[in-house]
Motif scaffolding. Structure first.
Motif, PDB file in Angstrom:
ATOM      1  N   SER A   1     -34.036  98.083  49.114  1.00  0.00           N
ATOM      2  CA  SER A   1     -33.842  97.442  47.817  1.00  0.00           C
ATOM      3  C   SER A   1     -33.673  95.926  47.916  1.00  0.00           C
ATOM      4  N   VAL A   2     -33.229  95.408  49.059  1.00  0.00           N
ATOM      5  CA  VAL A   2     -33.032  93.960  49.176  1.00  0.00           C
ATOM      6  C   VAL A   2     -34.246  93.246  49.755  1.00  0.00           C
ATOM      7  N   VAL A   3     -35.165  93.985  50.341  1.00  0.00           N
ATOM      8  CA  VAL A   3     -36.319  93.354  50.985  1.00  0.00           C
ATOM      9  C   VAL A   3     -37.173  92.557  49.993  1.00  0.00           C
ATOM     10  N   PRO A   4     -37.538  93.112  48.815  1.00  0.00           N
ATOM     11  CA  PRO A   4     -38.351  92.312  47.892  1.00  0.00           C
ATOM     12  C   PRO A   4     -37.676  91.005  47.491  1.00  0.00           C
ATOM     13  N   GLN A   5     -36.372  91.069  47.212  1.00  0.00           N
ATOM     14  CA  GLN A   5     -35.651  89.852  46.836  1.00  0.00           C
ATOM     15  C   GLN A   5     -35.602  88.869  48.008  1.00  0.00           C
ATOM     16  N   PHE A   6     -35.364  89.378  49.208  1.00  0.00           N
ATOM     17  CA  PHE A   6     -35.332  88.523  50.391  1.00  0.00           C
ATOM     18  C   PHE A   6     -36.679  87.827  50.586  1.00  0.00           C
ATOM     19  N   LEU A   7     -37.770  88.587  50.488  1.00  0.00           N
ATOM     20  CA  LEU A   7     -39.101  88.005  50.672  1.00  0.00           C
ATOM     21  C   LEU A   7     -39.389  86.948  49.607  1.00  0.00           C
ATOM     22  N   ALA A   8     -39.048  87.258  48.369  1.00  0.00           N
ATOM     23  CA  ALA A   8     -39.285  86.304  47.291  1.00  0.00           C
ATOM     24  C   ALA A   8     -38.502  85.017  47.529  1.00  0.00           C
ATOM     25  N   GLN A   9     -37.232  85.137  47.921  1.00  0.00           N
ATOM     26  CA  GLN A   9     -36.416  83.954  48.170  1.00  0.00           C
ATOM     27  C   GLN A   9     -36.929  83.176  49.381  1.00  0.00           C
ATOM     28  N   SER A  10     -37.373  83.893  50.402  1.00  0.00           N
ATOM     29  CA  SER A  10     -37.899  83.222  51.599  1.00  0.00           C
ATOM     30  C   SER A  10     -39.135  82.407  51.261  1.00  0.00           C
ATOM     31  N   PHE A  11     -40.047  83.006  50.497  1.00  0.00           N
ATOM     32  CA  PHE A  11     -41.254  82.277  50.133  1.00  0.00           C
ATOM     33  C   PHE A  11     -40.948  81.152  49.160  1.00  0.00           C
ATOM     34  N   ASP A  12     -39.951  81.323  48.320  1.00  0.00           N
ATOM     35  CA  ASP A  12     -39.541  80.253  47.424  1.00  0.00           C
ATOM     36  C   ASP A  12     -39.035  79.062  48.233  1.00  0.00           C
ATOM     37  N   MET A  13     -38.220  79.353  49.259  1.00  0.00           N
ATOM     38  CA  MET A  13     -37.720  78.278  50.127  1.00  0.00           C
ATOM     39  C   MET A  13     -38.868  77.626  50.897  1.00  0.00           C
ATOM     40  N   LEU A  14     -39.846  78.419  51.318  1.00  0.00           N
ATOM     41  CA  LEU A  14     -41.013  77.865  51.999  1.00  0.00           C
ATOM     42  C   LEU A  14     -41.762  76.917  51.077  1.00  0.00           C
ATOM     43  N   ARG A  15     -41.951  77.324  49.821  1.00  0.00           N
ATOM     44  CA  ARG A  15     -42.630  76.460  48.847  1.00  0.00           C
ATOM     45  C   ARG A  15     -41.848  75.176  48.641  1.00  0.00           C
ATOM     46  N   GLN A  16     -40.511  75.279  48.560  1.00  0.00           N
ATOM     47  CA  GLN A  16     -39.693  74.084  48.389  1.00  0.00           C
ATOM     48  C   GLN A  16     -39.848  73.153  49.586  1.00  0.00           C
ATOM     49  N   GLY A  17     -39.888  73.736  50.779  1.00  0.00           N
ATOM     50  CA  GLY A  17     -40.104  72.935  51.987  1.00  0.00           C
ATOM     51  C   GLY A  17     -41.463  72.251  51.968  1.00  0.00           C
ATOM     52  N   GLN A  18     -42.483  72.969  51.497  1.00  0.00           N
ATOM     53  CA  GLN A  18     -43.813  72.373  51.394  1.00  0.00           C
ATOM     54  C   GLN A  18     -43.823  71.239  50.383  1.00  0.00           C
ATOM     55  N   GLU A  19     -43.111  71.443  49.274  1.00  0.00           N
ATOM     56  CA  GLU A  19     -43.030  70.397  48.263  1.00  0.00           C
ATOM     57  C   GLU A  19     -42.370  69.151  48.846  1.00  0.00           C
ATOM     58  N   GLN A  20     -41.301  69.359  49.587  1.00  0.00           N
ATOM     59  CA  GLN A  20     -40.608  68.235  50.213  1.00  0.00           C
ATOM     60  C   GLN A  20     -41.539  67.525  51.196  1.00  0.00           C
ATOM     61  N   MET A  21     -42.266  68.302  51.975  1.00  0.00           N
ATOM     62  CA  MET A  21     -43.194  67.722  52.940  1.00  0.00           C
ATOM     63  C   MET A  21     -44.265  66.894  52.217  1.00  0.00           C
ATOM     64  N   MET A  22     -44.769  67.427  51.099  1.00  0.00           N
ATOM     65  CA  MET A  22     -45.787  66.702  50.341  1.00  0.00           C
ATOM     66  C   MET A  22     -45.214  65.391  49.805  1.00  0.00           C
ATOM     67  N   GLN A  23     -43.972  65.421  49.346  1.00  0.00           N
ATOM     68  CA  GLN A  23     -43.351  64.204  48.837  1.00  0.00           C
ATOM     69  C   GLN A  23     -43.150  63.200  49.967  1.00  0.00           C
ATOM     70  N   ASN A  24     -42.750  63.684  51.141  1.00  0.00           N
ATOM     71  CA  ASN A  24     -42.514  62.788  52.271  1.00  0.00           C
ATOM     72  C   ASN A  24     -43.803  62.163  52.771  1.00  0.00           C
ATOM     73  N   PHE A  25     -44.860  62.951  52.808  1.00  0.00           N
ATOM     74  CA  PHE A  25     -46.133  62.422  53.305  1.00  0.00           C
ATOM     75  C   PHE A  25     -46.893  61.681  52.222  1.00  0.00           C
ATOM     76  N   GLY A  26     -46.635  62.055  50.970  1.00  0.00           N
ATOM     77  CA  GLY A  26     -47.301  61.371  49.865  1.00  0.00           C
ATOM     78  C   GLY A  26     -48.799  61.582  49.853  1.00  0.00           C
ATOM     79  N   THR A  27     -49.274  62.637  50.459  1.00  0.00           N
ATOM     80  CA  THR A  27     -50.717  62.864  50.507  1.00  0.00           C
ATOM     81  C   THR A  27     -50.996  64.358  50.430  1.00  0.00           C
TER      82      THR A  27
END
Length: 186
Positions: free
Chosen positions: A97-123
């Motif tokens: 029961s916790v796996v779907p929520q865990f996966l969703a949160q993990s990918f959400d954090m990955l997306r946030q990290g990608q967003e941060q990387m995009m902001q840092n690189f500006g490209t």
């Protein structure tokens, strides 16, 4: 086999009907499509819904998992063996029961990290949109849509102020903690 016809409304899910012959029919362009065509629609950011013509059953999850399996079998390994093993184990344990929520949160954090990387690189990073679409398809397949509202409609860098490197480190630490907790639940 998909044609170059453009659908009129891309905000609604693309309806694909599966005939008794197992052929897949694109209702917008009135032609037959393959799994690779469907994967292409998803990579382009389009939601799809695959239904059995006779029974009306929703087969979307089954076909998304099949697309992932085909990519993995061709050597396009995105999912580490340990993750696959843990997923199989999760179907037979109390943590299912916790796996779907865990996966969703993990990918959400990955997306946030990608967003941060995009902001840092500006490209723009080549292939970033394709990776993002693949992640969203994976999340939908693995969570059965339970990830809605958890950052699934991320559309690139926002106009928010830049986060610091410490914030990115904190996101990485949270992801590692979540992975560690999941491993300990075995």
């Amino acid at each position: 086999m998909a044609t170059d016809k453009k659908p009129a409304d891309t905000s609604a899910p693309l309806l694909i009907k599966r005939y008794a012959s197992r052929r897949l029919y694109n209702t917008e362009t009135s032609d037959y499509v393959t799994l690779e065509d469907i994967a292409g629609f998803i990579r382009e950011g389009r939601d799809v819904q695959i239904v059995d013509l006779k029974s009306g059953d929703d087969l979307t999850r089954q076909y998304l998992l099949q697309i992932i399996a085909e990519h993995e079998s061709r050597g396009e390994n995105v999912l580490p063996l340990g993750v696959l093993t843990d997923l199989v184990r999760s179907y037979t344990t109390d943590i299912q029961s916790v796996v779907p929520q865990f996966l969703a949160q993990s990918f959400d954090m990955l997306r946030q990290g990608q967003e941060q990387m995009m902001q840092n690189f500006g490209t723009q990073i080549p292939g970033f949109e394709a990776l993002q679409a693949q992640q969203e398809a994976f999340i939908k397949a693995m969570t059965g849509g339970m990830a809605s509202g958890m950052g699934q409609n991320w559309s690139g860098p926002s106009a928010e102020p830049e986060e610091t490197k410490e914030d990115l480190s904190e996101i990485k630490k949270q992801l590692a903690d979540l992975q560690d907790k999941l491993s300990k639940m075995k």
